[in-house]
Each structure stands twice: as C-alpha cells, then as structure tokens.
Motif scaffolding. Sequence first.
Motif, PDB file in Angstrom:
ATOM      1  N   GLY A 170       0.779  -1.223   0.000  1.00 29.85           N
ATOM      2  CA  GLY A 170       0.000   0.000   0.000  1.00 29.85           C
ATOM      3  C   GLY A 170       0.815   1.279   0.000  1.00 29.85           C
ATOM      4  N   PHE A 171       2.119   1.197  -0.239  1.00 31.55           N
ATOM      5  CA  PHE A 171       2.973   2.388  -0.271  1.00 31.55           C
ATOM      6  C   PHE A 171       3.195   2.825  -1.716  1.00 31.55           C
ATOM      7  CE2 PHE A 171       4.110   0.211   3.677  1.00 31.55           C
ATOM      8  CZ  PHE A 171       4.016   1.253   4.593  1.00 31.55           C
ATOM      9  N   ASP A 172       3.519   4.099  -1.865  1.00 33.68           N
ATOM     10  CA  ASP A 172       3.844   4.619  -3.187  1.00 33.68           C
ATOM     11  C   ASP A 172       5.229   4.143  -3.615  1.00 33.68           C
ATOM     12  OD1 ASP A 172       1.429   5.998  -3.284  1.00 33.68           O
ATOM     13  OD2 ASP A 172       2.301   7.798  -2.326  1.00 33.68           O
ATOM     14  N   PRO A 173       5.436   3.928  -4.917  1.00 31.41           N
ATOM     15  CA  PRO A 173       6.772   3.526  -5.383  1.00 31.41           C
ATOM     16  C   PRO A 173       7.795   4.638  -5.176  1.00 31.41           C
ATOM     17  CG  PRO A 173       5.324   3.993  -7.235  1.00 31.41           C
ATOM     18  CD  PRO A 173       4.457   4.024  -6.010  1.00 31.41           C
ATOM     19  N   VAL A 174       9.027   4.234  -5.026  1.00 28.45           N
ATOM     20  CA  VAL A 174      10.134   5.157  -4.763  1.00 28.45           C
ATOM     21  C   VAL A 174      11.098   5.119  -5.938  1.00 28.45           C
ATOM     22  CG1 VAL A 174      12.052   5.726  -3.221  1.00 28.45           C
ATOM     23  CG2 VAL A 174       9.912   4.828  -2.273  1.00 28.45           C
ATOM     24  N   ASN A 175      11.548   6.286  -6.368  1.00 30.60           N
ATOM     25  CA  ASN A 175      12.562   6.366  -7.424  1.00 30.60           C
ATOM     26  C   ASN A 175      13.949   6.221  -6.781  1.00 30.60           C
ATOM     27  OD1 ASN A 175      10.617   6.855  -9.462  1.00 30.60           O
ATOM     28  ND2 ASN A 175      10.573   9.028  -8.912  1.00 30.60           N
ATOM     29  N   TRP A 176      14.308   4.990  -6.510  1.00 27.39           N
ATOM     30  CA  TRP A 176      15.521   4.734  -5.740  1.00 27.39           C
ATOM     31  C   TRP A 176      16.780   5.243  -6.434  1.00 27.39           C
ATOM     32  CZ3 TRP A 176      14.913   3.059  -0.896  1.00 27.39           C
ATOM     33  CH2 TRP A 176      13.733   2.387  -0.564  1.00 27.39           C
ATOM     34  N   LEU A 177      16.892   5.019  -7.726  1.00 25.80           N
ATOM     35  CA  LEU A 177      18.129   5.313  -8.453  1.00 25.80           C
ATOM     36  C   LEU A 177      18.077   6.615  -9.225  1.00 25.80           C
ATOM     37  CD1 LEU A 177      18.832   1.732  -9.851  1.00 25.80           C
ATOM     38  CD2 LEU A 177      19.637   2.743  -7.710  1.00 25.80           C
ATOM     39  N   THR A 178      16.920   7.186  -9.409  1.00 21.27           N
ATOM     40  CA  THR A 178      16.786   8.403 -10.221  1.00 21.27           C
ATOM     41  C   THR A 178      16.376   9.613  -9.417  1.00 21.27           C
ATOM     42  OG1 THR A 178      14.502   7.787 -10.774  1.00 21.27           O
ATOM     43  CG2 THR A 178      16.245   7.066 -12.285  1.00 21.27           C
ATOM     44  N   SER A 179      16.237   9.483  -8.122  1.00 23.34           N
ATOM     45  CA  SER A 179      15.857  10.606  -7.274  1.00 23.34           C
ATOM     46  C   SER A 179      17.073  11.087  -6.484  1.00 23.34           C
ATOM     47  CB  SER A 179      14.745  10.206  -6.300  1.00 23.34           C
ATOM     48  OG  SER A 179      14.530  11.222  -5.333  1.00 23.34           O
ATOM     49  N   PRO A 180      17.368  12.391  -6.468  1.00 21.16           N
ATOM     50  CA  PRO A 180      18.495  12.886  -5.669  1.00 21.16           C
ATOM     51  C   PRO A 180      18.339  12.601  -4.179  1.00 21.16           C
ATOM     52  CG  PRO A 180      17.768  14.548  -7.245  1.00 21.16           C
ATOM     53  CD  PRO A 180      16.742  13.460  -7.274  1.00 21.16           C
ATOM     54  N   THR A 181      17.126  12.369  -3.735  1.00 15.81           N
ATOM     55  CA  THR A 181      16.900  12.101  -2.314  1.00 15.81           C
ATOM     56  C   THR A 181      17.276  10.683  -1.929  1.00 15.81           C
ATOM     57  OG1 THR A 181      15.044  13.668  -2.362  1.00 15.81           O
ATOM     58  CG2 THR A 181      15.168  12.178  -0.480  1.00 15.81           C
ATOM     59  N   TRP A 182      17.076   9.725  -2.854  1.00  9.08           N
ATOM     60  CA  TRP A 182      17.241   8.321  -2.522  1.00  9.08           C
ATOM     61  C   TRP A 182      18.460   7.654  -3.160  1.00  9.08           C
ATOM     62  CZ3 TRP A 182      14.573   6.240   1.296  1.00  9.08           C
ATOM     63  CH2 TRP A 182      13.361   6.813   1.659  1.00  9.08           C
ATOM     64  N   SER A 183      19.142   8.311  -4.072  1.00 10.73           N
ATOM     65  CA  SER A 183      20.235   7.642  -4.797  1.00 10.73           C
ATOM     66  C   SER A 183      21.378   7.244  -3.868  1.00 10.73           C
ATOM     67  CB  SER A 183      20.742   8.555  -5.913  1.00 10.73           C
ATOM     68  OG  SER A 183      21.228   9.781  -5.382  1.00 10.73           O
TER      69      SER A 183
END
Length: 321
Positions: A170-183
Amino acid sequence: MGATKQTTRPPDHRSARAPVAPPPAEGRRRSPQWAAWAFLAPVTLYLALFYAYPLYRNLDLSLRNYTVRSFVHGDAPFTGLKNYRTVLDDPTFAPALLHTVVFTVVSLVFQYAIGLALAVFFHQNFRLSATLRALFLVPWLLPLIVSASTWSWMLNSDSGIVNSLLSGLGFDPVNWLTSPTWSLASVIIANIWIGVPFNLVVLYSGLQSIPGSLYEAAALDGANAWQRFWSITFPLLRPVSAITLLLGLIYTLKVFDIIWIMTKGGPADSSTTFATWSYQLGFGNLLPAFGPGAAVGNLLVVAALVFGLVYVRVQRKQALS
C-alpha cells in the motif's frame, strides 16, 4: 750374547689428520642473509611494481598539467599544487566530500553491527549453523558487477521487486536510483549487503578465540546474555573489531564499482563520492582532466594512510599499557 738391536720407526704422518679450520664467521652469517633477501625479493618486486610505481605516477600526474598528447609523449609541464587548488575550488568538492563521509560511516556502522549480531548468533552452534553461515558468504563471493547489477534491477523504479513489494503493502513507489533524495541511500544499502559477510567471518573467528569458561563463570554469577555480551564478548573483541573497521574503512573509501554501475554518481551528483569523481575527471569526459583526477585520488590515499597510522598508534599504546 749380543745386545738386542732396537730400531725406532719414524712416525707415520699419513695417519695423523691435520685439524680443519672452521669456516669464517662472516661466511656463516652471509648465507642466511642471502636466503632472507631471496625470499623477500619477489614480495619487494611486487610491491614496487604494483604499489610504489603507481603511487609515484599518480603523484606525478597530480603535479603536472597532463593532456592527452602530453600523457602519450610525456612532456607535461610542472604545475605544483595547482591541480589540488582546482579540486578544492570546484563546486563538486564539498558535496563529494559529504557523500564520501556519509557513505563510509553509515556503511561501516551497519556492516559492523549486523556482522557482529550474526557472528554472535552463529556462535551458538545450533543445527544448520554451518550451512546458513556459508549462505551468508554469497554476497561476498559474487563479483561486484553482478551484485551491483542485481541491486539495480531490484531497485528499478518501474519493474523492480522492491517497488512491487511496496505497492503490495500500500505504499507509493520510490525512485531509488533516479531521485536525488534516494540515490545515495540506495548505493549505501547495496554496499552494506556486500560488506556484511566480511564482518561476519572476521568477528566470528574472533569469537572462537574467547574461552568458554568465561561465559560459564559469568552465568554462575547470575549474568544474563546481555550482560555477558557487554562484559565479556565486546571487550575481548576490541582488537579484532579494530582491524575489521580499519579494513572496512579502507575498502569503503575506494568503492567505485557499486556506485558507478547503479547511479554513475547521479542524478545531479547526488551520489558522487571521491572515487567516482576521480574517475569522472580522468576518464568520464571528452577532454579528460588527468591532473585533477589524480589529485582527488591522492586525497583518498592520504585519508586511508591517516586512518592506518592512527590505528597503528592506538595498537602500540594498547600494547605498551
């Protein structure tokens, strides 16, 4: 009667053995010395060719203005510390330094904590302990390109298994590799997974050297498992923990493969460390900056050397005390 004529025979010089002079002391000492140098020669040659010479060449690169032409012909002009000043004034320096520190510290803390917990867990010698311990070595045995590619697939924004699990919960997907917050967090997670087996193996071997009688005596005194860990296990593991953290620090400082395969230091340099920045300067552009790239690499060498000297000094103080 005539007197008996006695004849005296001359001594037989052939039966007498002349004393043999011992070999000179200098010759006896020289033979072991030559043998020692013969054994040291291959190691010395290996260190000179694959460590000393590359370090010298890297230092020379950082002190000269090398271009592609001068790199081939060898006529680069000497510039002194200009390349180092260029690196320090570059706007990428501060973010790369911060990412290097965060990547190194967080990786070391979690690798050591998880490795120690697993080592204590497997030290109980339960059934299938050896089998499970061998399975935990798989991340360490895999080539880095395989591990990094696997994590890139797992953390893919569209088809990755991690986002599929998050969507199922039920969580939103995360841009793990393309987001400056999560890379940066993504490459740290992958590096922790790869480094845990090393900590497990070294710390488990350290636990094997702790006498079991200490735990028995502590149990008789009424100490629980947590008290036995803090009073016996953790203090006696300090020498092993120190060398584990030092080797992990040196390895983590130079991690390049994982970051480059997963994010290439991006997006927008959000996961750039000194290792990836050095590669980008030296080989990642059409007009490579060999000098600044070598300067960044030398900063990593100096950092590893400083921590190594601190470790040696601490160990010497502990030995004297």
